[in-house]
Design an enzyme around this catalytic site. Structure first.
Site: not given
Length: 1254
Positions: A495-496, A627, A683, A749, A885-887, A889
């Site tokens: 992940d980024k 969001f 970003r 992103d 980071d688990g969010a 993923d």
């Protein structure tokens, strides 16, 4: 097995299974009972281990599954596991929890009514429902899930919850928001069971029985009984002691895991909740009574959700860290009740922003006066999101790793060898007229010798040691078996945001739009001149921030944006909310009260109130559209204090925001400006504004669809956020690249930002090309297309050529690089968005594998697409790691061979590995430890296999003279040598750097088979040599207690053999036994040292001091008792005295044996064969590309010819690679049209797709 009477359940899902129906067969059961008695219960054990045999052996198949009493289940995945299930029957007023229940009740009750149990409630109903006849409902339970028979489908189905009846969002409001009656709740509970994720902690006795019935322990029990019959009591006692320790340790670990899991779910399993009962008052009930359709009240002080429920009134702020791994509070809004959204069918996945999930913590609620915050229960028990997570932990899939499959095959080979010895022993004993009892015991004993009882414990030791080392560097593991798999990783997805780059974003600046064009960048949005601008108002309002205990909390990016404005956020208190009819809005205002500029055109006299109110500039957030990662945007509806009209503000991905804005408000330089920032790795967030119609009231806004608001907006400008690389990122990726481990970026992103970050961190080197695959779905008569765009080449130097790596070819041999196409001399990478990925997988399936081989950047990927990508990469035989980071993923972390979560929250339970260090430095550490553990497993397995074969050879040779090893000889070998060596040789730490060479993944491979077979033949040769040589000595005689070969001269040996009345019936003490005991003992140590390899995957053995001390101590002890015999030790080990000259001869034999074994393993295998034949990664991706026929040195030319000759000798020339990605790589080398040329378009039609130039 025939397919005509088979049913498929969970079709298309991960736990899809085939089902066959059976009925008990009395005569089969009688035969099985007789067979069990005849085999001493062994048949029962076999049927217990093999459920399919157990069902087929006692039942008869029935073509009508509805009438079956026992079901045989088989998973359709690669493991093809078998399960047995019993069919139960219950009496109920209906066959389904939702449909047709209203017809059973003469009275109309909201959502229908019925009865719980026809017999239990018969007195209460007093004849009201006497006309209802109960029906039989068949069901079975498997892995905490109930499957009910459906006569219409003629199959079993699962009742998950309210989603089963495909209710629309509006119907949830109209038909399901008033609650259930008590009777209907009881009826539904018949089908959905108690609302509890029940993790029952088994008793120690149950765990003990299950553990003891393991085939390995049964084999040990058989061995112990056999050894006891042979009076090998000491060794039997030692095995029993080890088994007891092993079982006790296993029971403790399993019990501890059950208790931890039970405690994890117990916090919300049973709580008191407020339940609505139709139009009646709210009543208190236990959460275990809840069923889908119940309406619960969410208290204002929050709660931990006991079920999955959808909000129908009010808003909630929820901490979903248990599910997502992200501790950022999330705002949940009520389900839309009208418009297009209201007409849509409710789905937990699509409407997760309105759904409260089981186990998540509700922190706050926002509500209307007189109306409570209500939610309709959607799923309960194991059907909830958390229930599914707990099920995946309780019933994990087997670890699919070639090592374990090969280990079973190897054991079967050992069993085959034991069978040969079994037959040999029987034939030899019959020829020598040995008593029948002795024949049976000794022939069975050869089996226990060949299959080592300590093998599983020794194999596990290396993994346990690796787990401890990982814990010391902050990596925690909940699935130890996966540590070995980490040693085979050849591709890692990252992940980024939060993984490769810093978690937080820093505001670099803003670029507003004025008069249709961009103004110069500004770095301070808090400037007083911008206070009343729509741009700053959007920054201050368009977020999901909330105050928790006086502190602002929410998404890190929202926090950065809001703090940059310097504004203040105020939320209403509970008392303030109660004073107003509508829900009190969150208010934001500037830190200082800035008087607004007076508009001279406004007639202040017409509205003095308005003039007074505008002295204070405040904005109230009336409604929030959270969001959505699918929509890539969020919006809010606000009202400025003193104004009648409302405004809408929008923020999101620039491309998405621009598509929702009026064209005349978008600057002409939008694309160039956006590309300018994204190429530099920034970003970029776009903002937009729209003034809503005056007729829109507060109540109308609450029911509006977001699509009606998020349209025809005014483009405000861009927010530029800086996302810095983490300090460790570049170095780690460089290490992985050097080790030929491919890296892939998977992010939500922007595409150009992702490409820029990939170049900055070294995932893409400066001179490598990036080809963007921009796919569009078919529309009207237009077919699906892929536009191929080449981004700018950022090469700064040609000196980097040696670092170029063809990503897909990192495992192809040296020759594969010699004949490549010119365009492949420069590396290239594909990049695509989530939208393109979806189009390509659906409409260009033949390109998926080709792109998977070279694709490095996946941007704008949704969470489910990340999981799908992992599956695609696995389909071409990559061993995939995922680091996130688990969010978003969690799915990919679970699906990958090795998932590494950088979050220590509860969501890490979904990932096999969790790092306490929030950067990717854990990845090479994990791979290094995985490689070390894998090599250790191979070393231990080879050593244990050699140990059993060496002992088998010794015993077989001794059987030829009707002798055997003594009880204490067995004890010394198995405990003092084997156990100590096996457990200490696993202690070698991992090598300090990752190397390009990859460890073997299979026991059934050329190098390992060569190693084992050559060592077996060597040991066999030297044992036979020693056995025959000792019998040829001039002092040799048949040993008796009166023999004294140590002191008898050669002249005395002309006399006849000594005869004594004290005969050793087991014939343990003899010269052959003593010689073979010495030789075999040294052989165990020799192969242990030879197999205990260090570099390049483990630290050298001399750094493993427990192993070295053990070997040295054993060598000293053996040399001492051989050269300087101690009568007490000789007597204990039942060895006899031999001449000193023969002892020197034995020393020479063991030394020559050790030298030959060392040369075969080190010189022949490691240097010659491994380097020239078996090595796949010697050249590596980058070096291989640099070598051409023009640049070969004489040394490399000779090596190449040698390689070619030996490859031909071993029939490896032109051999097709076994793994799919290497096959595709070879195909692409021969394809002149790959990669696609710049500015070309690939179309899909009914015929194979074709590519044309623009």
């Amino acid at each position: 097995m025939e397919k005509k009477d088979v049913k498929i359940i969970n079709q298309g899902l991960e736990d899809e299974m085939e089902v066959w129906g059976y009925r008990p067969c009395p005569w089969k059961m009688v035969l099985v009972a007789v067979g069990a008695v005849c085999t001493g219960g062994l048949l029962f054990l076999v049927l217990y281990w093999l459920p399919e045999w157990g069902v087929r052996g006692t039942c008869t198949r029935t073509p009508f599954i509805r009438e079956s009493q026992t079901l045989l289940l088989r998973s359709t995945d690669e493991f093809r596991r078998w399960f047995r299930a019993k069919v139960h029957v219950m009496l109920a007023p209906g066959k389904r929890p939702f449909e047709g229940v209203d017809l059973l009740s003469p009275l109309h009750i909201p959502n229908g009514d019925s009865i719980h149990s026809f017999s239990a409630l018969q007195d209460e109903l007093q004849g009201k429902y006497v006309h209802i006849q109960p029906v039989q409902v068949c069901y079975f339970t498997h892995h905490s899930t109930k499957y009910y028979w459906d006569d219409l489908l003629q199959n079993f189905e699962v009742f998950k919850g309210l989603e089963d009846v495909r209710v629309t969002c509006s119907s949830i409001h109209t038909d399901h928001s008033s609650g259930l009656s008590k009777l209907l709740q009881d009826y539904r509970r018949l089908f959905f069971d108690v609302n509890e994720i029940a993790v029952k902690v088994p008793s120690v006795f149950k765990l003990l029985i299950k553990e003891v019935l393991n085939p390995f322990y049964i084999f040990q029990l058989f061995s112990v009984i056999l050894w006891s019959i042979e009076q090998y009591y000491y060794y039997a006692a030692a095995i029993v002691f080890m088994s007891v320790i092993s079982i006790a340790t296993s029971l403790y670990t399993i019990k501890k895991q059950y208790i931890m899991l039970h405690d994890m779910v117990a916090t919300h399993s049973i709580v008191r909740v407020s339940v609505c009962r139709g139009t009646r008052d709210v009543e208190e009930a236990m959460s275990t009574e809840l069923v889908p359709g119940d309406v619960i009240v969410i208290p204002s002080n929050g709660m931990i959700m006991p079920c999955d429920a959808v909000l129908v009134h009010g808003n909630c702020i929820v901490n979903e860290s248990m599910l997502t791994g992200e501790s950022v509070p999330v705002t949940k809004t009520s389900l839309p009740s009208s418009g297009e959204d209201g007409a849509g069918v409710y789905s937990i996945e699509e409407h997760k922003r309105h759904t409260l999930f089981c186990g998540t913590h509700i922190i706050q609620t926002r509500f209307y006066t007189g109306e409570l915050v209500k939610a309709v229960v959607v799923r309960t028990g194991f059907s909830t999101e958390k229930g599914q997570l707990v099920r995946s932990i309780l019933y994990p899939k087997p670890t699919d790793f070639k090592l374990y499959r090969d280990a079973y095959l190897f054991l079967l080979c050992l069993v085959g060898v034991a069978g040969i010895g079994f037959i040999y022993t029987i034939v030899l004993s019959i020829i020598n007229q040995v008593p029948a009892k002795t024949i049976v015991v000794e022939s069975l004993d050869i089996i226990t010798i060949t299959v080592p009882p300590a093998l599983p414990a020794a194999m596990t030791a290396g993994i346990v040691y690796a787990q401890r080392r990982l814990k010391r560097v902050g990596i925690f593991c909940i699935s130890p078996q996966r540590i070995n798999i980490c040693g085979q990783l050849n591709l890692v997805c990252f992940d980024k945001t939060g993984t490769l780059t810093e978690d937080g974003l820093d505001l670099w600046g803003i670029q507003r739009v004025e008069n249709g064009s961009f103004s110069p960048p500004e770095d301070d949005p808090a400037n007083e001149t911008l206070v009343r601008s729509s741009f700053v108002s959007c920054m201050a309002t368009c977020h999901s921030l909330t105050k928790l205990e006086g502190e602002l909390s929410g998404d890190p990016m929202d926090l950065k944006m809001f703090n940059a404005t310097g504004w203040i956020l105020e939320e209403p208190t509970e008392e303030e909310t109660a004073l107003h009819n509508p829900i009190m809005p969150t208010v934001v205002r500037p830190p200082k009260q800035v008087l607004p500029e007076v508009n001279q055109e406004v007639n202040l006299a017409q509205n003095m109130e308005l003039s007074e109110l505008t002295l204070s500039y405040e904005i109230g957030i009336v409604r929030q559209f959270p969001f959505s990662s699918a929509l890539q945007r969020m919006s809010v509806v606000v009202r400025k204090l003193g104004e009648k009209r409302m405004d809408a503000y929008l923020k999101g991905a620039p491309e998405v925001v621009a598509s929702l804005c009026a064209e005349d408000t978008i600057p002409e330089s939008f694309t160039e400006t956006l590309e300018f920032y994204t190429r530099q790795g920034f970003r970029v967030i776009a903002l937009a504004h729209r003034q809503l119609e005056a007729k829109l009231s507060w109540h109308k806004v609450q029911n509006l669809n977001r699509d009606l608001i998020e349209t025809n907006m005014e483009f405000l400008g861009l927010i530029i956020m800086e996302n810095k690389l983490k300090e460790e990122t570049s170095g780690v990726l460089k290490d992985l690249r050097r080790a030929n481990i491919r890296t892939v970026m998977v992010t939500g992103d922007n595409m150009l930002t992702a490409i820029s970050v990939a170049r900055d961190c070294g995932m893409i080197t400066p001179h490598e090309r990036v080809i963007v695959a921009d796919a569009t779905p078919p529309k009207d008569i237009q077919p699906a297309t892929i536009n191929w765009h080449y981004t700018e080449n950022h090469a700064t130097s040609k000196d980097n050529r040696v670092e170029s790596a063809e990503i897909s070819l990192d495992d192809v041999g040296h020759e594969a690089y010699g004949e490549q196409h010119k365009q492949q001399e420069q590396g290239y990478h594909f990049a695509m968005s989530g939208r393109s990925f979806a189009v390509i997988t659906e409409h260009f399936p033949d390109l998926v594998q080709k792109l998977a081989l070279h694709a490095t950047i996946f941007a704008r990927m949704a969470p489910d697409q990340k999981t799908q990508l992992v599956e695609v990469l696995q389909s071409v035989d990559y061993t995939v790691g995922m680091c996130g980071d688990g969010a978003n993923d969690c799915g990919a972390l679970k699906r990958a061979h090795s998932g590494i979560s950088l979050s220590e929250l509860e969501a890490s339970v979904a990932s096999p590995f969790t790092s306490s260090t929030a950067n990717i430095s854990c990845v090479p550490n994990l791979i290094r430890e995985g490689r070390a553990a894998l090599i250790t497993s191979f070393c231990v397995f080879k050593f244990m296999a050699l140990y059993s074969i060496i002992q088998y050879l010794s015993v077989t040779l001794l059987y030829s003279i009707l002798s055997n090893l003594g009880d204490f000889q067995f004890l010394f070998i198995d405990v003092a040598i084997i156990l100590i060596i096996a457990f200490t040789m696993s202690l070698n730490p991992a090598w300090k750097v990752l190397v390009a060479q990859r460890p073997p993944s299979s026991l059934i491979s050329g190098p390992l088979l060569f190693s084992v077979l050559t060592q077996i033949l060597t040991c066999l040769a030297f044992q036979i040599l020693a056995f025959l040589w000792v019998r040829g000595q001039n002092w040799y005689e048949k040993w008796t207690p009166l023999s004294d070969a140590c002191n008898v001269s050669s002249a005395n040996l002309t006399h006849g053999p000594n005869i004594t009345s004290h005969v050793d019936h087991k014939n343990i003490r003899n010269y052959e036994n003593t010689t073979l005991f010495y030789v075999s003992s040294f052989q165990y140590l020799a192969v242990a040292i030879i197999f205990s390899k260090g570099k390049p995957f483990r630290q050298p053995s001399y750094k493993n001091w427990p192993f070295m001390l053990s070997c040295m101590a054993l060598y000293i002890f053996l040399f001492m008792i051989m050269l300087y015999p101690v009568p007490a030790i000789d007597n204990f080990l039942e060895i006899v005295c031999v001449p000193h000259e023969w002892r020197i001869t034995v020393v020479i034999i063991v030394l020559v044996n050790a030298v030959v074994s060392f040369l075969l393993e080190t010189l022949v295998l490691d240097i010659i064969l491994w380097k020239l034949v078996f090595s796949r990664d010697k050249q590596g991706g980058s070096d291989g590309m640099a070598v051409t026929s023009a640049t070969l040195t004489p040394q490399s030319a000779n090596e190449r010819w040698c390689t070619a000759f030996i490859s031909w000798l071993f029939c490896r020339k032109g051999k097709t690679p076994r793994v799919r990605y290497m096959q595709v790589a070879q195909e692409l080398q021969e394809d002149p049209d790959w990669p696609p040329k710049p500015a070309t378009v690939t179309y899909t039609t009914s015929t194979p797709h074709h590519t044309v130039s623009m």
